[in-house]
Design an enzyme around this catalytic site. Structure first.
Site, short mmCIF file in Angstrom:
data_model
loop_
_atom_site.label_atom_id
_atom_site.label_comp_id
_atom_site.label_asym_id
_atom_site.label_seq_id
_atom_site.Cartn_x
_atom_site.Cartn_y
_atom_site.Cartn_z
N PHE A 1 58.21 75.22 10.06
CA PHE A 1 59.58 74.99 9.71
C PHE A 1 60.33 73.84 9.86
CE2 PHE A 1 58.34 78.93 11.63
CZ PHE A 1 57.75 79.82 10.47
N CYS A 2 59.41 72.87 9.69
CA CYS A 2 60.16 71.15 10.02
C CYS A 2 60.74 71.41 11.31
CB CYS A 2 60.91 70.86 9.06
SG CYS A 2 60.55 70.71 7.35
N ASN A 3 59.85 71.88 12.39
CA ASN A 3 60.48 71.84 13.75
C ASN A 3 59.38 72.09 14.84
OD1 ASN A 3 61.52 72.40 16.34
ND2 ASN A 3 63.49 73.71 15.24
#
Length: 893
Positions: A427-429
């Site tokens: 999740f782009c994290n």
């Protein structure tokens, strides 16, 4: 006791709104003219397109309502909006409307133009980049320790990416772990030296987009005042609050929590428009921002021939380079109006979405296998006690009854069968993903070396997860959504043997003109294996060898004549039965299929020419929608009811479907009239041409929406993405048609029979079989079917020869939800994927990809039913120098 707990776990818990009886009752639904009981009415009226769909990816993008779009469209139809940089009447209307929207945005965040300025950007990422480039950094040098850029490790990629800007100007970047800041907050800290004015920036998210945990907004003032230190460095701290995830479902009061910079994306709040965000800048920090580039509309005056430039006095005008997306800005007004009218405001949305998340968290946490093992592992820093500490996001992985993680891509594929939309990965994290899943920095590097990149489906490496599953709720989410999701988890993880939950067909999502389920049930495409030859079926069904009819095509090119081939070929049933009567007879090809139109029905043959891309005309055509996007059975399962027949002598393809008149399509394009289009297959660009209005009209009538048939251009070569297996000589790179990955797909009848037996194990009530071998074989859409002696022996092969043709075995086919579509009716049923997922130890693999190792097209080449198959084992299998057909005992020992 564990078993009893598991049985009770199959029942959904009562929806009570809060797990703590002493806690204040939270709200479900909205009371502004609708009430909790009519949330379904709101969904039906405003989000009718969601009928039959469970959408749980609101943290990725929430959904726009119908009235919001209608209101905006009416506005555009009734008014003329010109470029706001002009001075005419329409331009003045645009300028004034945009300024009103700025005020509306500030009011939404409980502040005014006296304190904050709205700078429109293309999204929160662009807003973050603006701050990184314009912040008054002081570089490290002999006389200064320089500025510090600090960010919470639980931050979006776009925040972490700011460090590359600071590194380029010799400014130190420091990641800060959440637990370190929490412990520092508990200890307290003395106020730092107020005389030092060295500017530092601390960035953190108001809400983690990974887990949904909400970090204290009080940190803003504590860091700015010096009571809380991200790092022990004297200076003046500024705070950037990444609010993109938080403000999608919660109010943000900037009068109480005055962050210096607040990036937001509006589609997270309204669903529309996309590509529009804003940076809210506190006016005390705005004068410090430095800008180098200047674009149209930002200059009060400048000279083209000299270095003379005077920026506009307004902060927004200085930083909004070029013409802003003014129509999208106007759309925001209708977003705010609609949100207020439907829900009563963000406080109600916060209560509603948290209530759903809390209930889901409680239900998931309680699920247990019969042995007492947890069904899911939830990654969270809160106990979902209140919306002040937790947003409406739940991040988890599904476990088996031994505690092993089931890869997120398998969960995603299974969810698709239930029409549940969720999100998987990191999740782009990456920071939060590493922290919660226990992924070390070295593991990230090793995973990358193994081929894993952000956003792919490589979910397990050496048994360890590379990501997880996330569900998230929006203002239009309902209890029905939650319970459908929970039933999906229960059905797929806690079903008992022989007790298969069958999801209902989504009849309400059928396109106009589609036949009903009842009329589809008796549709039998003429050549998709109705007469496929699996003599082993006799032992299971007692029905004898299936009747063979003339629909199986014995086809070759014009030379040699078809009549000559027909005289020399045995019938497929004679060949297959003869071979299989022997205990360990030679491996042979029992069936050959090609799929002329991608995702449409199979065309079965007994002898067929081979081209440099595979079987001649295999996946040469595909159906695309009105936007030119390829349709597959994932989006349109009724594609399997389209039956193509190829006549090589007449050079035509005849296409049939129930209720439609047959239609002919030429096999080759007319080069003088062909207009080349570009399309995409599996991220590859391909050159294609449109097959004409006549077939387009035919397809559009059948599907009830605009569709087109396109064919890969004969002079376009699409290469395989990479070489597989052994080194290949120069010039032997595989070329592909419109297939996904490889030229051929091979399956083994013994593998099908093993799966068939697993699927059709009767319960104590003597349930009738759910699947026939014939049905299963069609779902895997193979080109070559062989009569293997043992299930999955083909996975140990490195090369095979079929007749005079030689193939490299590339590896297994990773299956998706398409195997759950009945190729005779177009109906979905999740059993096959579910059972295959349970029976295979790793990925849901079935069948092996092949490609030519060498191919001499100077003379005609053919594949034929009855041809002998000679495999060679992989080198790590003992006795690899012998063909696998000569040492079955070694292969399976």
């Amino acid at each position: 006791m564990a078993s009893a707990a598991a049985e009770s776990g199959r029942e959904l818990p009562a929806f009570a709104g809060s797990g703590d009886p002493s806690a204040p009752r939270l709200a479900y639904g909205y009371g502004y003219g609708y009430g909790p009981g009519s949330l379904r009415e709101l969904r039906a009226r405003e989000f009718g397109r969601l009928a039959g769909t469970v959408y749980l990816d609101h943290a990725g993008a929430t959904l726009f309502s119908q009235s919001q779009l209608e209101s905006f469209t009416n506005d555009l139809m009734e008014n003329t909006y010109g470029n706001p940089h002009s001075q005419n009447i329409s331009s003045k209307l645009t300028y004034d409307t945009v300024e009103q929207v700025r005020y509306r945005i500030l009011a939404h965040f409980h502040t005014t133009a006296e304190d904050y300025t709205v700078i429109f950007t293309s999204g929160s990422t662009a807003a973050l980049k603006l701050v990184a480039e314009a912040f008054p950094w002081v570089s490290q040098g002999p006389e200064s320790s320089g500025s510090q850029f600090c960010y919470l490790t639980d931050s979006h990629t776009s925040v972490v990416g700011m460090r590359n800007v600071t590194m380029a100007i010799n400014v130190t970047s420091t990641p800060v772990r959440p637990e370190d800041l929490w412990s520092a907050e508990e200890r307290g800290a003395s106020v730092s030296d107020s005389d030092c004015q060295l500017p530092h920036l601390f960035c953190y998210p108001a809400q983690s987009n990974f887990s949904g945990v909400r970090y204290p907004l009080s940190w803003i003032e504590e860091v700015k005042s010096g009571r809380l230190h991200p790092v022990s460095t004297p200076g003046k701290w500024f705070v950037l609050l990444d609010a993109a995830s938080y403000v999608s479902t919660s109010p943000l009061d900037l009068s109480a929590h005055q962050a210096d910079f607040v990036p937001i994306s509006f589609y997270k709040i309204f669903g529309f428009p996309t590509g529009l965000g804003a940076l809210l800048v506190h006016n005390r920090a705005a004068p410090l921002l430095r800008k180098t580039y200047f674009g149209g509309g930002t200059a009060s005056a400048y000279l083209a021939g000299e270095d003379f430039y005077i920026p506009r006095p307004s902060v927004a005008q200085r930083f909004e380079d070029g013409t802003i997306s003014f129509l999208d800005v106007i759309a925001l007004k209708h977003g705010f109006d609609t949100l207020e009218r439907l829900t009563g405001g963000m406080e109600n949305i916060k209560q509603h979405t948290f209530t759903l998340a809390q209930y889901t968290y409680m239900a998931l946490s309680s699920l247990r296998y019969p042995n007492g093992a947890a069904v899911v592992r939830i990654y969270s820093d809160s106990e979902f006690s209140s919306p002040e500490v937790q947003g409406p996001i739940i991040n988890f992985n599904v476990l088996d009854d031994k505690g092993n993680i089931i890869g997120y891509s398998q969960v995603d594929k299974m969810a698709s069968l239930y029409n549940i939309h969720l999100r998987t990965g990191c999740f782009c994290n990456t920071g939060a993903c590493q922290r919660h899943l226990g992924i070390s920095n070295e593991m990230v590097r090793k995973n990358f070396q193994a081929g894993h990149v952000c956003g792919d489906n490589m979910d397990l490496i050496d048994g360890q997860p590379t990501g997880s599953v996330r569900i998230s709720f929006g203002y239009m989410s309902t209890l029905d959504d939650v319970q459908a999701f929970l039933r999906f988890i229960i059905d797929t993880r806690l079903h008992s043997s022989g007790d298969w939950p069958v999801p209902q067909a989504h009849a309400d999502t059928r396109e106009a003109g589609a036949p009903s389920a009842e009329s589809e049930a008796d549709v039998i495409p003429a050549v998709t294996g109705r007469h496929s030859l699996f003599p082993q079926e006799d032992a299971l069904t007692g029905s004898g060898v299936w009747n063979n009819s003339s629909t199986t095509v014995n086809a070759v090119p014009v030379a040699p004549p078809v009549s000559d081939v027909a005289r020399t070929q045995q019938t497929p049933s004679e060949k297959a039965v003869g071979v299989l009567e022997g205990a360990l007879g030679p491996l042979v090809v029992t069936n050959l299929y090609l799929y002329p139109i991608k995702s449409c029905a199979a065309f079965e043959v007994t002898r067929w020419p081979v081209g440099n891309q595979g079987l001649l005309y295999d996946r040469s055509w595909m159906v695309v929608n009105h936007n030119g996007v390829c349709l597959s059975q994932k989006q349109e399962p009724r594609l399997c009811l389209i039956q193509p027949f190829i006549d090589l002598q007449q050079r035509i393809m005849v296409i049939k479907a129930k209720g439609m008149e047959p239609i002919e399509v030429p096999l080759e394009e007319n080069s003088e009239r062909t207009h080349i289009h570009q399309s995409r297959v599996c991220a590859d660009r391909v050159n294609t041409y449109d097959c004409g209005e006549k077939i387009s009209s035919w397809l559009s009538t059948f599907f009830g929406r605009p569709c087109y048939l396109i064919k890969q251009s004969s002079n376009f070569q699409r290469n395989a993405k990479k070489k597989h297996g052994k080194d290949q000589p120069p010039g032997t790179m595989a070329t592909l048609s419109l297939v996904n990955e490889a030229q051929y797909l091979l399956i083994n009848t013994s593998s099908i029979l093993e799966l068939h037996q697993q699927l059709n194990t009767s319960d104590e009530n003597g349930k009738q079989e759910l699947f026939s071998v014939k049905d299963l074989s069609l779902r895997f859409r193979a080109n070559i079917i062989i009569n293997g002696e043992r299930a999955f022996e083909e996975e140990k092969w490195d090369e095979i020869s079929i007749g005079s043709l030689h193939f490299q075995v590339l590896g297994p086919c990773h299956r998706c939800q398409m195997i759950c579509i009945d190729q005779q009716t177009g109906q979905r049923n999740q059993h096959v994927f579910q059972k295959l997922s349970e029976s295979r130890e790793t990925k849901v693999n079935f069948g092996m990809y092949l490609m030519h190792t060498s191919l001499d097209l100077s003379s005609p080449c053919f594949l034929s039913v009855g041809s002998q198959v000679l495999p060679v084992l992989k080198e790590n299998v003992e006795g690899h120098d012998l063909p696998a057909s000569e040492k079955h005992q070694d292969v399976t020992s």
